[in-house]
Design an enzyme around this catalytic site. Structure first.
Site, PDB file in Angstrom:
ATOM      1  N   LYS A 169      54.456  46.328  61.888  1.00 18.28           N
ATOM      2  CA  LYS A 169      54.951  47.645  62.301  1.00 18.28           C
ATOM      3  C   LYS A 169      53.789  48.458  62.863  1.00 18.28           C
ATOM      4  CE  LYS A 169      58.922  46.633  60.456  1.00 18.28           C
ATOM      5  NZ  LYS A 169      59.945  46.080  61.276  1.00 18.28           N
ATOM      6  N   SER A 221      62.176  43.877  65.826  1.00 15.22           N
ATOM      7  CA  SER A 221      61.848  45.241  65.379  1.00 15.22           C
ATOM      8  C   SER A 221      60.690  45.898  66.122  1.00 15.22           C
ATOM      9  CB  SER A 221      61.558  45.267  63.876  1.00 15.22           C
ATOM     10  OG  SER A 221      60.314  44.675  63.595  1.00 15.22           O
TER      11      SER A 221
END
Length: 186
Positions: free
Chosen positions: A80, A39
């Site tokens: 993230k 990701s």
């Protein structure tokens, strides 16, 4: 004999103190984490070992483009990038990030976006209304996070906004594997 016993006691004390110091540093200041999944490509790769600075948000607030670790579930932490800050609106349209209606460059994505060919989408368009919770702006003590691999990331678009309470800390140092040792680029 007494000298030998004294040496052993000194060693035991030193080991106990070292163990306590390691515990305090690990618990409150720094911790290791391993990137799990794609990701954050191309910035972070699956299997990168990183150091999380747990102290950074005790004395300050997250900043745009910080790479953060947060509690996504009770037993899973995610890595993230902070995109939106409190009081802001965030939108992506035609691969362009807009903060409060102003275009914002994402230098860490420029190479990937340049490789896009016709009919490919790297970041699907979204607005604040598409984020779970239906916020008009990001509330106080919350951030909007996205993975750098926008087409393959479970981030605020699915999880909703991330509260400061969920943040474990900031990370920017890769210490393993040897060919990846260094700081992440913004």
């Amino acid at each position: 004999m007494a000298k030998k016993k004294s040496e052993w006691l000194d060693w035991i004390k030193a080991l106990i103190i070292a163990g306590l110091l390691a515990f305090v540093v690990r618990m409150f200041f720094f911790a290791p984490i391993v990137v799990d999944g794609p990701s954050m490509l191309p910035t972070l790769e699956n299997g990168d070992h990183m150091i999380v600075n747990k102290f950074s948000y005790t004395i300050g607030d997250p900043e745009r483009f910080d790479i953060v670790v947060f509690h996504a579930t009770l037993d899973k932490d995610y890595i993230k990038r902070v995109i939106g800050l409190p009081g802001e609106t965030v939108e992506v349209k035609d691969e362009i990030l807009y903060i409060n209606g102003e275009e914002v460059d994402e230098p860490f994505l420029n190479d990937k976006i340049a490789q896009i060919t016709n009919n490919q989408v790297y970041t699907f368009d979204f607005t604040m209304e598409d984020i779970p919770g239906e916020y008009q702006t990001i509330p106080d003590d919350h951030v909007l996070v996205l993975g750098d691999n926008r087409s393959n990331s479970t981030d605020s678009r699915l999880l909703g906004l991330i509260s400061y309470d969920q943040l474990v800390g900031e990370t920017s140092i890769i210490y393993w594997p040897p060919n990846r040792i260094g700081f992440t680029k913004e």
